[in-house]
Design an enzyme around this catalytic site. Structure first.
Site, PDB file in Angstrom:
ATOM      1  N   GLY A  56       2.541  11.724 157.439  1.00  0.00           N
ATOM      2  CA  GLY A  56       1.310  11.075 157.002  1.00  0.00           C
ATOM      3  C   GLY A  56       0.553  12.035 156.082  1.00  0.00           C
ATOM      4  O   GLY A  56       1.005  12.310 154.970  1.00  0.00           O
ATOM      5  N   SER A 123       7.847  16.052 156.191  1.00  0.00           N
ATOM      6  CA  SER A 123       6.791  15.696 155.260  1.00  0.00           C
ATOM      7  C   SER A 123       5.494  16.388 155.694  1.00  0.00           C
ATOM      8  O   SER A 123       5.459  17.606 155.799  1.00  0.00           O
ATOM      9  CB  SER A 123       6.660  14.170 155.200  1.00  0.00           C
ATOM     10  OG  SER A 123       5.910  13.766 154.095  1.00  0.00           O
ATOM     11  N   TRP A 124       4.429  15.653 155.957  1.00  0.00           N
ATOM     12  CA  TRP A 124       3.213  16.275 156.480  1.00  0.00           C
ATOM     13  C   TRP A 124       3.496  16.992 157.799  1.00  0.00           C
ATOM     14  O   TRP A 124       2.899  18.024 158.099  1.00  0.00           O
ATOM     15  CB  TRP A 124       2.110  15.240 156.667  1.00  0.00           C
ATOM     16  CG  TRP A 124       1.009  15.718 157.553  1.00  0.00           C
ATOM     17  CD1 TRP A 124       0.736  15.333 158.840  1.00  0.00           C
ATOM     18  CD2 TRP A 124       0.021  16.721 157.236  1.00  0.00           C
ATOM     19  NE1 TRP A 124      -0.336  16.018 159.344  1.00  0.00           N
ATOM     20  CE2 TRP A 124      -0.801  16.871 158.382  1.00  0.00           C
ATOM     21  CE3 TRP A 124      -0.238  17.496 156.104  1.00  0.00           C
ATOM     22  CZ2 TRP A 124      -1.867  17.771 158.418  1.00  0.00           C
ATOM     23  CZ3 TRP A 124      -1.297  18.392 156.139  1.00  0.00           C
ATOM     24  CH2 TRP A 124      -2.102  18.520 157.291  1.00  0.00           C
ATOM     25  N   ASP A 275      14.729  13.039 146.878  1.00  0.00           N
ATOM     26  CA  ASP A 275      13.429  12.804 147.502  1.00  0.00           C
ATOM     27  C   ASP A 275      12.383  12.717 146.393  1.00  0.00           C
ATOM     28  O   ASP A 275      12.100  13.696 145.717  1.00  0.00           O
ATOM     29  CB  ASP A 275      13.111  13.949 148.461  1.00  0.00           C
ATOM     30  CG  ASP A 275      11.858  13.713 149.287  1.00  0.00           C
ATOM     31  OD1 ASP A 275      10.993  12.948 148.848  1.00  0.00           O
ATOM     32  OD2 ASP A 275      11.755  14.320 150.371  1.00  0.00           O
ATOM     33  N   HIS A 303      13.534  10.491 151.028  1.00  0.00           N
ATOM     34  CA  HIS A 303      12.536  11.196 151.824  1.00  0.00           C
ATOM     35  C   HIS A 303      12.510  10.786 153.288  1.00  0.00           C
ATOM     36  O   HIS A 303      12.217  11.619 154.156  1.00  0.00           O
ATOM     37  CB  HIS A 303      11.151  10.940 151.201  1.00  0.00           C
ATOM     38  CG  HIS A 303      10.033  11.666 151.880  1.00  0.00           C
ATOM     39  ND1 HIS A 303       9.878  13.039 151.813  1.00  0.00           N
ATOM     40  CD2 HIS A 303       9.006  11.211 152.661  1.00  0.00           C
ATOM     41  CE1 HIS A 303       8.802  13.397 152.499  1.00  0.00           C
ATOM     42  NE2 HIS A 303       8.257  12.318 153.026  1.00  0.00           N
TER      43      HIS A 303
END
Length: 332
Positions: A56, A123-124, A275, A303
């Site tokens: 996120g 990711s985050w 990605d 991704h």
């Protein structure tokens, strides 16, 4: 790069996800500032702890995330970060910064009686894993990262400043459409003023194209946001935009600057070759010169955690750590 695994091939059927299991523990933890965090544990209660950090910001955890860990070996700890998933209050950005989330992880670790844990995030979630490990290196066993994002201005400009738009002009046009031409020089702030307008209807309307833009680029096979529930879209968009509008509450380049604090730890970085959300350059920069880091660039992959080759490679990493632990008694 000292230990570059290079481009990983292999059959996606290898590295098969583990069977779905139900949590043996679910609880709500009061972390202060009015925030209540939902935490669950699954797998072996006395197994090697793995703290799972979702993306996120604002994505929340899902049962699917439990399937990366052999339940006979690992104790998987999943939690919904402040403001999202089953944590409360929803979409709340007050007292919601990277520093707060790092503090939450530490509180969870202590409350559950965990000494050291593997940090697993994409990711985050990779950003947060690095931030936590650098703040508490004594609490980390290893890092398993996917689709690396370091929260830098250039990375945000790539995604929200027109970089990736060169590959997806049609999707970019959809993202631009709700914003007046005069405000398109800073799309994060243009959306920010609408996502925090105190008009719930307007916030939902603008959250949908925000979510659609990211979801449409997350997988190699492009898909959109579909019929995302309005409340989910609003929560995700508000939290993500809040963090990005504030530079992820990190100093510019902080996670690379402070990498020396964790270079003694083993790190496994799984990165999709194609990605478009978090391009491989970032993962390369993180791994370069880190002797204990192994970068695995996965072909024909984007991704998303659910990409078949990405998922398979992550399972291979976790199964490999399991097998190494059984042989030597150490994680790596």
């Amino acid at each position: 790069m000292d230990r570059l695994a290079g481009q990983i091939g292999g059959n996606p059927s290898q590295g098969k996800l583990h069977p779905m299991v139900e949590p043996f523990d679910q609880r709500q933890i009061d972390v202060g500032d009015g925030h209540i965090i939902h935490v669950e544990q699954s797998g072996h209660p006395e197994g090697v702890p793995v703290i799972v950090l979702h993306g996120g910001p604002g994505g929340g955890c899902s049962p699917y995330m439990r399937r990366f860990f052999d339940p006979k070996h690992y104790r998987a700890i999943l939690f919904d970060q402040r403001g999202c998933g089953r944590s409360r209050p929803h979409a709340e950005v007050a007292a919601n910064t990277t520093r707060h989330l790092v503090s939450d992880i530490e509180q969870i670790r202590r409350e559950l009686g965990i000494g050291k844990a593997i940090l697993f995030g994409g990711s985050w979630g990779a950003t947060l894993a690095l931030a936590y490990a650098q703040a508490h290196p004594e609490a980390a066993l290893a890092l398993v990262l996917r689709g690396v994002f370091l929260g830098r201005r250039a990375e945000l400009d790539w995604f929200y400043g027109g970089g990736v738009a060169r590959f997806f002009p049609d999707r970019w046009a959809d993202f631009l459409k709700p914003i007046p031409v005069a405000e398109r020089d800073d799309l994060i702030m243009a959306y920010h003023s609408r996502l925090f307008s105190n008009d719930r209807g307007q916030e939902i309307r603008y959250s949908l194209p925000w979510l659609q833009w990211e979801n449409s680029l997350a997988g190699l096979e492009i898909s959109g946001a579909g019929h995302a529930p309005p409340d989910y879209a609003r929560t995700f968009a508000r939290l993500e935009n809040h963090y990005f509008a504030h530079g992820c509450f990190l100093d510019e380049g902080q996670l690379l600057r402070d990498r020396h604090l964790i270079e003694h730890l083993p790190a496994f970085i799984v990165q999709g070759r194609y990605d478009m959300v978090c391009p491989p350059q970032t993962a390369w920069e993180l791994a370069e010169g880190w002797e204990n880091a192994e970068l695995r660039i996965v072909p024909a992959s984007g991704h998303a955690l659910s990409e078949p080759r990405i998922a398979a490679e992550l399972v291979r990493v976790m199964d490999g750590l399991r097998d190494a632990t059984r042989r030597s008694g150490r994680v790596a």
